[in-house]
Design a protein around this motif. Structure first.
Motif, PDB file in Angstrom:
ATOM      1  N   ALA A 118      72.381  -4.365 -16.997  1.00  0.00           N
ATOM      2  CA  ALA A 118      71.793  -2.998 -17.620  1.00  0.00           C
ATOM      3  C   ALA A 118      71.546  -2.079 -16.728  1.00  0.00           C
ATOM      4  O   ALA A 118      71.552  -2.252 -15.377  1.00  0.00           O
ATOM      5  CB  ALA A 118      70.462  -3.349 -18.626  1.00  0.00           C
ATOM      6  N   VAL A 119      71.598  -0.970 -17.103  1.00  0.00           N
ATOM      7  CA  VAL A 119      71.325   0.348 -16.165  1.00  0.00           C
ATOM      8  C   VAL A 119      69.981   0.939 -16.726  1.00  0.00           C
ATOM      9  O   VAL A 119      69.996   1.367 -17.792  1.00  0.00           O
ATOM     10  CB  VAL A 119      72.714   1.180 -15.859  1.00  0.00           C
ATOM     11  CG1 VAL A 119      72.103   2.542 -15.256  1.00  0.00           C
ATOM     12  CG2 VAL A 119      73.638   0.676 -15.277  1.00  0.00           C
ATOM     13  N   CYS A 120      69.156   1.446 -15.903  1.00  0.00           N
ATOM     14  CA  CYS A 120      67.918   2.253 -16.331  1.00  0.00           C
ATOM     15  C   CYS A 120      67.892   3.495 -15.700  1.00  0.00           C
ATOM     16  O   CYS A 120      67.877   3.738 -14.160  1.00  0.00           O
ATOM     17  CB  CYS A 120      66.593   1.316 -15.999  1.00  0.00           C
ATOM     18  SG  CYS A 120      66.318  -0.419 -16.802  1.00  0.00           S
ATOM     19  N   ASN A 121      68.149   4.549 -16.537  1.00  0.00           N
ATOM     20  CA  ASN A 121      68.208   5.882 -16.015  1.00  0.00           C
ATOM     21  C   ASN A 121      66.888   6.568 -16.160  1.00  0.00           C
ATOM     22  O   ASN A 121      66.096   6.084 -17.171  1.00  0.00           O
ATOM     23  CB  ASN A 121      69.520   6.666 -16.466  1.00  0.00           C
ATOM     24  CG  ASN A 121      70.745   6.182 -16.035  1.00  0.00           C
ATOM     25  OD1 ASN A 121      70.896   5.775 -15.137  1.00  0.00           O
ATOM     26  ND2 ASN A 121      71.744   6.075 -17.133  1.00  0.00           N
ATOM     27  N   PRO A 122      66.432   7.596 -15.417  1.00  0.00           N
ATOM     28  CA  PRO A 122      65.580   8.462 -15.284  1.00  0.00           C
ATOM     29  C   PRO A 122      65.546   8.979 -16.968  1.00  0.00           C
ATOM     30  O   PRO A 122      66.435   9.456 -17.261  1.00  0.00           O
ATOM     31  CB  PRO A 122      65.480   9.327 -14.402  1.00  0.00           C
ATOM     32  CG  PRO A 122      66.339   8.871 -13.403  1.00  0.00           C
ATOM     33  CD  PRO A 122      67.218   8.108 -14.180  1.00  0.00           C
ATOM     34  N   SER A 123      64.234   8.810 -17.639  1.00  0.00           N
ATOM     35  CA  SER A 123      64.292   9.471 -19.131  1.00  0.00           C
ATOM     36  C   SER A 123      62.754   9.632 -19.417  1.00  0.00           C
ATOM     37  O   SER A 123      61.672   8.865 -19.180  1.00  0.00           O
ATOM     38  CB  SER A 123      65.031   8.505 -19.817  1.00  0.00           C
ATOM     39  OG  SER A 123      64.676   9.210 -21.269  1.00  0.00           O
ATOM     40  N   GLU A 124      62.400  10.764 -19.970  1.00  0.00           N
ATOM     41  CA  GLU A 124      61.116  11.177 -20.453  1.00  0.00           C
ATOM     42  C   GLU A 124      60.789  10.346 -21.873  1.00  0.00           C
ATOM     43  O   GLU A 124      59.584   9.941 -22.069  1.00  0.00           O
ATOM     44  CB  GLU A 124      61.012  12.667 -20.816  1.00  0.00           C
ATOM     45  CG  GLU A 124      61.023  13.299 -19.445  1.00  0.00           C
ATOM     46  CD  GLU A 124      60.621  14.828 -19.726  1.00  0.00           C
ATOM     47  OE1 GLU A 124      60.405  15.186 -21.005  1.00  0.00           O
ATOM     48  OE2 GLU A 124      60.618  15.764 -18.742  1.00  0.00           O
ATOM     49  N   VAL A 125      61.937   9.831 -22.487  1.00  0.00           N
ATOM     50  CA  VAL A 125      61.715   9.268 -23.650  1.00  0.00           C
ATOM     51  C   VAL A 125      62.583   7.662 -23.698  1.00  0.00           C
ATOM     52  O   VAL A 125      63.183   7.597 -22.669  1.00  0.00           O
ATOM     53  CB  VAL A 125      62.042   9.708 -24.919  1.00  0.00           C
ATOM     54  CG1 VAL A 125      61.463  11.128 -25.190  1.00  0.00           C
ATOM     55  CG2 VAL A 125      63.702  10.233 -24.751  1.00  0.00           C
ATOM     56  N   ALA A 126      62.042   6.799 -24.176  1.00  0.00           N
ATOM     57  CA  ALA A 126      62.418   5.310 -24.129  1.00  0.00           C
ATOM     58  C   ALA A 126      62.905   5.023 -25.603  1.00  0.00           C
ATOM     59  O   ALA A 126      61.938   4.618 -26.305  1.00  0.00           O
ATOM     60  CB  ALA A 126      61.717   4.452 -23.814  1.00  0.00           C
TER      61      ALA A 126
END
Length: 222
Positions: free
Chosen positions: A157-165
């Protein structure tokens, strides 16, 4: 517990700065005799002693000393991470899965199949929609290769910066007051995440009686 109220990166600096205080330029202790009788508990005691004042000391540090410390920290991390990986029992011949940076993997092995659940830290979200794709697997049924949405076969998986999940299941994110690294540091937190995953597998009809408890593992991405 002081660690619950500080960012993990600050805690990492605290943890390693004391450990590195006696290192020479070659990456070894200045005096080997000083560390022969030392234990991890001794180091942890020192960390707790300096935990409240060290961030302020770092903030007041000069450029050269901060840069030197950053180099020391990176060298030490390079030593610690391979050791941490050894704590995770890998199902052979499946390749060791690559955890997402800014997140991690919760892994269990049941009946010679390894199941790994990708998770993101707070402030990050999955690159691809995973709300109905809770975990990836590797075993005989997959030809001992990982099921994954990504090219390469090992990164799950890849986790990108985000204000919402919103891309993953509700349980696919570490608690807002924690992170993968923080979870890995405390056995109780590790157990909680493993229990959640095992319950989810059971809800999907997975019989956990063939589970290899020695292969339970959390892997953090860096």
């Amino acid at each position: 517990m002081f660690s619950s109220c500080l960012p993990w990166k600050t805690l990492l600096v605290i943890s390693l700065a004391v450990l590195l205080a006696g290192f020479t330029e070659m990456g070894a202790f200045a005096s080997l005799s000083e560390c022969k009788s030392a234990t991890i508990d001794d180091v942890n005691g020192s960390l707790q002693k300096y935990s409240k004042c060290l961030p302020e000391m770092i903030a007041k540090g000069e450029k050269d000393s901060i840069n030197f410390l950053a180099w020391r920290l990176q060298e030490t991390l390079d030593l610690l991470r391979p050791v941490q990986e050894q704590f995770c029992k890998q199902l052979s011949p499946c390749p060791r899965p690559v955890a997402p940076k800014n997140g991690g993997l919760v892994c269990v092995t049941i009946d010679s199949t390894q199941y790994c659940k990708p998770m993101c830290n707070k402030g990050y979200d999955f690159e691809f929609l995973r709300s109905s794709r809770l975990y990836e697997t590797c075993g005989n049924a997959t030809g001992f290769s990982w099921t994954t949405q990504l090219v390469g076969g090992k990164a799950l998986a890849v986790c990108n910066p985000s204000e919402v999940a919103i891309s993953g299941a509700k349980s696919a994110y570490f608690p807002s007051n924690s992170s993968c690294v923080h979870t890995l540091a405390f056995p109780e937190s590790q157990g909680e995440q493993l229990d959640i995953f095992l319950k989810e597998l059971a809800e999907q009809g997975m019989d956990g009686s063939g589970r290899d408890q020695g292969a339970d593992c959390i892997i953090c991405g860096y």
